[in-house]
Design a protein around this motif. Structure first.
Motif, short mmCIF file in Angstrom:
data_model
loop_
_atom_site.label_atom_id
_atom_site.label_comp_id
_atom_site.label_asym_id
_atom_site.label_seq_id
_atom_site.Cartn_x
_atom_site.Cartn_y
_atom_site.Cartn_z
N ASN A 89 17.35 -0.91 -8.02
CA ASN A 89 16.63 -1.45 -9.17
C ASN A 89 15.12 -1.46 -8.95
O ASN A 89 14.35 -1.47 -9.91
CB ASN A 89 17.11 -2.88 -9.47
CG ASN A 89 18.51 -2.90 -10.07
OD1 ASN A 89 18.96 -1.90 -10.65
ND2 ASN A 89 19.20 -4.01 -9.93
N LEU A 90 14.73 -1.45 -7.67
CA LEU A 90 13.30 -1.42 -7.33
C LEU A 90 12.79 0.00 -7.13
O LEU A 90 11.67 0.21 -6.67
CB LEU A 90 13.05 -2.25 -6.07
CG LEU A 90 13.26 -3.76 -6.20
CD1 LEU A 90 13.20 -4.44 -4.83
CD2 LEU A 90 12.20 -4.37 -7.13
N GLY A 91 13.62 1.00 -7.44
CA GLY A 91 13.19 2.38 -7.36
C GLY A 91 13.41 3.03 -6.01
O GLY A 91 12.89 4.12 -5.76
N GLY A 92 14.19 2.39 -5.12
CA GLY A 92 14.43 2.94 -3.80
C GLY A 92 15.70 3.78 -3.71
O GLY A 92 16.42 3.96 -4.70
N MET A 93 15.97 4.29 -2.51
CA MET A 93 17.13 5.16 -2.27
C MET A 93 17.91 4.65 -1.06
O MET A 93 17.40 3.84 -0.28
CB MET A 93 16.67 6.61 -2.04
CG MET A 93 15.91 7.23 -3.19
SD MET A 93 15.29 8.90 -2.79
CE MET A 93 16.83 9.82 -2.69
N ARG B 114 0.83 -1.21 0.00
CA ARG B 114 0.00 0.00 0.00
C ARG B 114 0.87 1.26 0.00
O ARG B 114 0.56 2.25 -0.65
CB ARG B 114 -0.92 -0.01 1.22
CG ARG B 114 -1.89 1.17 1.32
CD ARG B 114 -2.82 0.99 2.51
NE ARG B 114 -2.07 0.84 3.75
CZ ARG B 114 -1.69 1.88 4.51
NH1 ARG B 114 -1.98 3.11 4.13
NH2 ARG B 114 -1.03 1.67 5.63
N LYS B 115 1.97 1.22 0.77
CA LYS B 115 2.92 2.32 0.83
C LYS B 115 4.34 1.75 0.70
O LYS B 115 4.59 0.63 1.11
CB LYS B 115 2.80 3.09 2.16
CG LYS B 115 1.49 3.81 2.35
CD LYS B 115 1.58 4.83 3.49
CE LYS B 115 1.77 4.19 4.85
NZ LYS B 115 1.73 5.21 5.95
N PRO B 116 5.27 2.52 0.15
CA PRO B 116 6.66 2.08 0.17
C PRO B 116 7.17 2.03 1.61
O PRO B 116 6.54 2.59 2.52
CB PRO B 116 7.40 3.15 -0.65
CG PRO B 116 6.53 4.35 -0.58
CD PRO B 116 5.11 3.84 -0.49
N MET C 22 13.26 -11.09 5.54
CA MET C 22 12.70 -10.03 4.71
C MET C 22 12.47 -10.46 3.27
O MET C 22 13.21 -11.28 2.72
CB MET C 22 13.66 -8.84 4.70
CG MET C 22 13.58 -7.93 5.91
SD MET C 22 12.01 -7.05 5.97
CE MET C 22 12.06 -6.13 4.43
N THR C 23 11.46 -9.88 2.67
CA THR C 23 11.31 -9.84 1.22
C THR C 23 11.22 -8.37 0.84
O THR C 23 10.66 -7.56 1.59
CB THR C 23 10.04 -10.57 0.75
OG1 THR C 23 8.91 -10.02 1.44
CG2 THR C 23 10.14 -12.06 1.05
N LEU C 24 11.80 -8.00 -0.28
CA LEU C 24 11.80 -6.61 -0.70
C LEU C 24 10.64 -6.32 -1.64
O LEU C 24 10.10 -7.22 -2.28
CB LEU C 24 13.12 -6.27 -1.39
CG LEU C 24 14.35 -6.27 -0.49
CD1 LEU C 24 15.60 -5.92 -1.30
CD2 LEU C 24 14.19 -5.30 0.67
N ARG C 25 10.25 -5.03 -1.68
CA ARG C 25 9.16 -4.58 -2.53
C ARG C 25 9.62 -3.38 -3.37
O ARG C 25 10.54 -2.66 -2.96
CB ARG C 25 7.96 -4.12 -1.68
CG ARG C 25 7.37 -5.16 -0.76
CD ARG C 25 6.33 -4.49 0.12
NE ARG C 25 5.75 -5.41 1.10
CZ ARG C 25 4.95 -5.03 2.09
NH1 ARG C 25 4.64 -3.73 2.23
NH2 ARG C 25 4.47 -5.91 2.94
N PRO C 26 8.98 -3.13 -4.47
CA PRO C 26 9.27 -1.90 -5.21
C PRO C 26 9.06 -0.68 -4.33
O PRO C 26 8.08 -0.59 -3.59
CB PRO C 26 8.25 -1.94 -6.36
CG PRO C 26 7.97 -3.39 -6.56
CD PRO C 26 8.01 -4.00 -5.19
N GLY C 27 10.02 0.26 -4.38
CA GLY C 27 9.91 1.49 -3.60
C GLY C 27 10.57 1.43 -2.25
O GLY C 27 10.67 2.46 -1.56
N ASP C 28 11.03 0.25 -1.80
CA ASP C 28 11.72 0.16 -0.51
C ASP C 28 13.02 0.97 -0.54
O ASP C 28 13.74 0.99 -1.55
CB ASP C 28 12.07 -1.29 -0.17
CG ASP C 28 10.86 -2.10 0.30
OD1 ASP C 28 9.83 -1.48 0.61
OD2 ASP C 28 10.96 -3.34 0.37
#
Length: 464
Positions: A209-213, A106-108, A178-184
């Motif tokens: 690569n997932l759009g995170g910083m 729902r949210k990064p 953990m599993t990672l998500r787009p935006g993490d």
């Protein structure tokens, strides 16, 4: 700083024994390629866990004066374990376990590194900051455009580093891989100096690569600007970490404008954005039960005993003060650090000879609260700092401050303290005498209120 090297160089032997013994020996268990070696280290680990805590408690309670005599023996034990450990593995032998990727939530999420603090029972300095700021971020996350989740890299017996969610940090309940998500995004808040390259090589590229910083917190760069205050091992470890931070981070957070300015002057090819926040003091030790306060003027100094904290300056100043007024009291609270064997001998000598000098190595919250309540003023004598958390805590308690005139203290406390020249014991004597002769003694609730963990968390939120 790898394995036991840091423990040998920088430890309070008994405290480190308890804090790190369980973890360090357990790393060795089962990592050998030989069945007999695994059995041997299992036995070492079991024996360690069985005897270490009661033995250390007995030493603390019954024989504090023996610490300096025991230190070489305990360091020899660490060295022996280090040699055994090096035959089995080093940090380089570990690899980060590959992570699964799941659909966006729902949210990064902001994944806050708490790897070092998570495994420590006694917390000071950086560990207190990690706990308090993580709690503030979680507490206020409903107002953010992202969720906050503490994570740590955990070592396994098969030489893997597994990214683990610890949502109830500092509690160890409900750990899960953990599993990672787009935006993490990662917020490298903890003291990750030795293990940062593992994050950079295996985890940062996945997040990007997932759009995170990548955000990293730098508490100070004193091992670079003032290497004389630290061990050679610390300096050798810190320089490559600092270069990696500047190269890998999208944003670097400092804990003061002073430290941020030093970061902006740090020579590097890739210069990330920099920002700063001030530390808070929301979680102070509780006030002690009111009692009869000593009539003698009482001064308090709190913090790890290490070269840059100025304990030698304070002791030299009080030797002069005691020659004219033996009733003036000095209370020191803090565990021994590194490069202070001569200083610790002097502290132990004063403990046995001077009824106006008190030293508490492992003060409980209740005892620390009593020390604050007894104090007429708190002395902060550091030669160099990245911030000055004791100043904020002191001002929030409404106590007067006598502080060394260094940039970080000026930034944190403004004109509130009575300043003296850093490292100059005669200047400190003059400041204390001026304080004792003053009709009114200023305190600083208002300045302290401007610092808080919520304010720090808002700064982090603005960049995420």
């Amino acid at each position: 700083m790898k394995g036991y090297a840091g423990l040998i160089a920088q430890s309070d032997p008994i405290a480190r024994w308890l804090d790190n013994g369980r973890r360090c020996v357990s790393r060795s268990i089962g990592l050998g390629t030989n069945k007999h070696r695994r059995i041997f280290w299992s036995a070492v680990g079991a024996t360690w866990l069985k005897v270490s805590r009661p033995a250390a408690n007995l030493l603390r309670h019954y024989a504090p004066s023996l610490r300096s005599e025991l230190q070489p023996t305990l360091h020899a034990l660490y060295a022996w374990l280090a040699r055994k450990q090096q035959k089995l593995f080093t940090l380089d032998d570990f690899s980060v376990q590959e992570l699964e990727i799941e659909p966006a939530g729902r949210k990064p999420r902001l994944l806050v590194d708490v790897s070092t603090t998570y495994h420590m029972s006694n917390v000071t300095g950086i560990q207190r900051t990690v706990r308090a700021l993580t709690a503030a971020l979680q507490r206020n996350s409903s107002h953010y455009a992202f969720d906050v989740l503490p994570v740590c890299l955990k070592r396994t017996p098969d030489a893997k580093l597994v990214l683990t969610a610890v949502p109830r940090f500092p509690s160890r309940d409900r750990e899960q891989i953990m599993t990672l998500r787009p935006g993490d995004s990662f917020f490298m808040l903890d003291s990750s100096w030795d293990i940062y390259p593992k994050w950079a090589a295996s985890l940062f590229p996945v997040v990007r690569n997932l759009g995170g910083m990548i955000f990293t917190c730098v508490y100070d760069i004193l091992p670079i600007t003032n290497p004389e205050y630290f061990t050679a091992e610390t300096v050798a470890m810190f320089r490559p970490w600092m270069s990696s931070v500047m190269r890998e981070s999208d944003v670097v957070f400092a804990i003061s404008e002073t430290t941020r300015s030093e970061l902006d002057r740090y020579p590097c090819q890739h210069r990330p954005a920099t920002e700063f926040f001030h530390l808070g003091a929301d979680s102070l030790p509780p006030r002690s039960v009111a009692g009869v306060k000593s009539m003698a003027p009482t001064f308090l100094m709190v913090g790890t005993i290490e070269p840059r904290k100025g304990h030698s300056t304070v002791l030299r100043a009080f030797q002069i003060l005691w020659s004219s007024d033996p009733a003036v009291r000095l209370i020191l609270v803090g565990r021994p650090g590194w490069k202070v064997s001569t200083l610790m001998s002097e502290i132990q000598r004063l403990q046995g000879m001077n009824g106006s000098f008190f030293y508490y190595q492992n003060a409980s919250d209740e005892l620390l609260a009593k020390c604050y309540d007894e104090a007429d003023a708190v002395i902060a004598a550091s030669l160099a700092e990245g911030f000055g958390l004791p100043l904020v805590e002191t001002m929030q308690r409404g106590k007067a401050l006598i502080a060394s005139d260094i940039p970080a203290f000026r930034e944190v406390a403004g004109e509130v303290p009575l300043y003296f020249k850093a490292g100059d014991h005669l200047s400190l004597v003059e400041a204390i005498r001026s304080f004792l002769s003053a009709d009114s003694r200023p305190t600083a609730h208002d300045v302290a209120r401007r610092s808080g963990w919520k304010a720090a968390s808002i700064k982090v939120r603005e960049f995420r």
